[in-house]
Design a protein around this motif. Structure first.
Motif, mmCIF file in Angstrom:
data_model
loop_
_atom_site.group_PDB
_atom_site.id
_atom_site.type_symbol
_atom_site.label_atom_id
_atom_site.label_comp_id
_atom_site.label_asym_id
_atom_site.label_seq_id
_atom_site.Cartn_x
_atom_site.Cartn_y
_atom_site.Cartn_z
ATOM 1 N N THR A 1 1.007 -1.291 0.103
ATOM 2 C CA THR A 1 0.035 -0.203 0.075
ATOM 3 C C THR A 1 0.816 1.304 0.057
ATOM 4 O O THR A 1 1.789 1.394 0.873
ATOM 5 C CB THR A 1 -0.891 -0.173 1.200
ATOM 6 O OG1 THR A 1 -1.932 -1.009 1.167
ATOM 7 C CG2 THR A 1 -1.719 1.254 1.205
ATOM 8 N N GLU A 2 0.520 2.085 -0.987
ATOM 9 C CA GLU A 2 1.305 3.329 -1.025
ATOM 10 C C GLU A 2 1.220 3.979 0.390
ATOM 11 O O GLU A 2 0.300 4.337 0.863
ATOM 12 C CB GLU A 2 0.691 4.329 -2.112
ATOM 13 C CG GLU A 2 1.601 5.401 -2.356
ATOM 14 C CD GLU A 2 1.145 6.367 -3.329
ATOM 15 O OE1 GLU A 2 1.331 7.615 -3.375
ATOM 16 O OE2 GLU A 2 0.513 5.820 -4.481
ATOM 17 N N GLY A 3 2.554 4.632 0.881
ATOM 18 C CA GLY A 3 2.808 5.432 1.951
ATOM 19 C C GLY A 3 2.832 4.649 3.422
ATOM 20 O O GLY A 3 3.318 5.082 4.332
ATOM 21 N N VAL A 4 3.116 3.096 3.170
ATOM 22 C CA VAL A 4 3.333 2.308 4.252
ATOM 23 C C VAL A 4 5.072 2.266 4.527
ATOM 24 O O VAL A 4 5.768 2.251 3.664
ATOM 25 C CB VAL A 4 2.720 0.980 4.098
ATOM 26 C CG1 VAL A 4 3.330 0.070 5.153
ATOM 27 C CG2 VAL A 4 1.393 0.825 4.144
ATOM 28 N N LEU A 5 5.336 2.644 5.679
ATOM 29 C CA LEU A 5 6.791 2.590 5.947
ATOM 30 C C LEU A 5 7.071 1.384 7.212
ATOM 31 O O LEU A 5 5.990 1.251 7.930
ATOM 32 C CB LEU A 5 7.018 4.085 6.608
ATOM 33 C CG LEU A 5 6.902 5.256 5.977
ATOM 34 C CD1 LEU A 5 7.020 6.329 6.797
ATOM 35 C CD2 LEU A 5 7.755 5.344 4.627
ATOM 36 N N PHE A 6 8.281 0.796 7.095
ATOM 37 C CA PHE A 6 8.681 -0.157 8.171
ATOM 38 C C PHE A 6 9.812 0.450 8.828
ATOM 39 O O PHE A 6 10.745 1.169 8.065
ATOM 40 C CB PHE A 6 8.967 -1.426 7.343
ATOM 41 C CG PHE A 6 7.760 -2.240 6.788
ATOM 42 C CD1 PHE A 6 6.912 -2.838 7.738
ATOM 43 C CD2 PHE A 6 7.523 -1.988 5.479
ATOM 44 C CE1 PHE A 6 5.828 -3.518 7.359
ATOM 45 C CE2 PHE A 6 6.237 -2.675 4.909
ATOM 46 C CZ PHE A 6 5.712 -3.561 5.995
ATOM 47 N N GLY A 7 10.053 0.212 9.911
ATOM 48 C CA GLY A 7 11.260 0.234 10.905
ATOM 49 C C GLY A 7 11.493 -0.671 11.589
ATOM 50 O O GLY A 7 10.704 -1.119 12.156
ATOM 51 N N GLU A 8 12.762 -1.307 11.441
ATOM 52 C CA GLU A 8 13.269 -2.500 12.213
ATOM 53 C C GLU A 8 13.679 -1.936 13.484
ATOM 54 O O GLU A 8 14.164 -0.836 13.791
ATOM 55 C CB GLU A 8 14.696 -3.069 11.589
ATOM 56 C CG GLU A 8 14.359 -3.575 10.147
ATOM 57 C CD GLU A 8 13.401 -4.572 10.276
ATOM 58 O OE1 GLU A 8 13.105 -5.488 10.942
ATOM 59 O OE2 GLU A 8 12.480 -4.614 9.078
ATOM 60 N N LEU A 9 13.201 -2.763 14.750
ATOM 61 C CA LEU A 9 13.370 -2.503 16.061
ATOM 62 C C LEU A 9 14.638 -3.131 16.544
ATOM 63 O O LEU A 9 14.552 -4.374 16.335
ATOM 64 C CB LEU A 9 12.092 -2.703 16.767
ATOM 65 C CG LEU A 9 10.882 -1.845 16.308
ATOM 66 C CD1 LEU A 9 9.707 -2.656 17.008
ATOM 67 C CD2 LEU A 9 10.928 -0.361 16.593
ATOM 68 N N PRO A 10 15.735 -2.293 17.134
ATOM 69 C CA PRO A 10 16.614 -2.927 17.597
ATOM 70 C C PRO A 10 16.262 -3.856 18.917
ATOM 71 O O PRO A 10 15.738 -3.452 19.814
ATOM 72 C CB PRO A 10 17.607 -1.753 17.953
ATOM 73 C CG PRO A 10 17.187 -0.549 17.310
ATOM 74 C CD PRO A 10 15.786 -0.958 16.970
ATOM 75 N N THR A 11 16.831 -4.984 18.937
ATOM 76 C CA THR A 11 16.468 -5.954 19.823
ATOM 77 C C THR A 11 17.970 -6.575 20.562
ATOM 78 O O THR A 11 18.642 -6.999 19.703
ATOM 79 C CB THR A 11 15.473 -7.205 19.672
ATOM 80 O OG1 THR A 11 14.351 -6.745 19.073
ATOM 81 C CG2 THR A 11 15.300 -7.994 20.794
ATOM 82 N N HIS A 12 17.837 -6.373 21.934
ATOM 83 C CA HIS A 12 19.222 -6.591 22.573
ATOM 84 C C HIS A 12 18.954 -7.909 23.492
ATOM 85 O O HIS A 12 18.196 -7.604 24.404
ATOM 86 C CB HIS A 12 19.926 -5.553 23.220
ATOM 87 C CG HIS A 12 20.129 -4.204 22.440
ATOM 88 N ND1 HIS A 12 20.928 -3.865 21.541
ATOM 89 C CD2 HIS A 12 19.097 -3.207 22.438
ATOM 90 C CE1 HIS A 12 20.560 -2.695 20.952
ATOM 91 N NE2 HIS A 12 19.487 -2.362 21.694
#
Length: 152
Positions: A1-12
């Motif tokens: 879908t146009e406009g959808v963004l993803f951001g990976e989440l740092p996990t420690h």
């Protein structure tokens, strides 16, 4: 879908457990600032939706469970107008995802335990005048059916 963004989440992770970073403006993942946050849950087999926001975007971070996030794009000027898009969010691959303005969306718990999601919408919730349009999950206006799911 146009406009959808993803951001990976740092996990420690270490032998004691884990720490996951939820949101950091230094990531520059989304242009709008963090102004409000809340959490919601969905029981196994249930759907919350269809919803559409005209003035704000949702920004989800799934903490627990497995959820199918389904979009239907009715925006005439969008490259994905008329399309359905499904994204699986899971506690095993956590990331941020936004729901663009004027896009119908539904949240379906496809796992066997409660889904827990934190939302960082781009505006604070207005109880007197919520920015939310709704359709039933079996609406003929959206070409998608949730097989055997319950909810509204």
């Amino acid at each position: 879908t146009e406009g959808v963004l993803f951001g990976e989440l740092p996990t420690h992770v270490d032998e004691r457990g884990s720490v996951m970073e939820l949101f950091d403006p230094r990531w520059r993942w989304h242009a709008e600032p963090l102004v409000f946050a809340y959490s919601f849950t969905i029981h196994p087999g249930y759907v919350k939706g269809w919803n559409l926001h005209q003035h704000h975007e949702d920004r989800y971070c799934l903490l627990q469970g497995e959820m199918e996030l389904v979009f239907y794009d009715p925006r005439p000027a969008s490259a994905t107008c008329g399309e359905v898009c499904k994204i699986i969010l899971s506690e095993y691959n956590r990331r941020l995802v936004n729901v663009p303005r004027n896009v119908w969306h539904a949240d379906h718990n496809i796992g066997n335990k409660d889904v827990v999601v934190v939302n960082f919408p781009t505006t604070a919730y207005d109880h007197a005048n919520p920015d939310k349009l709704r359709l039933p999950i079996d609406s003929d206006l959206i070409p998608y059916k949730f097989s055997g799911a319950r909810g509204y």
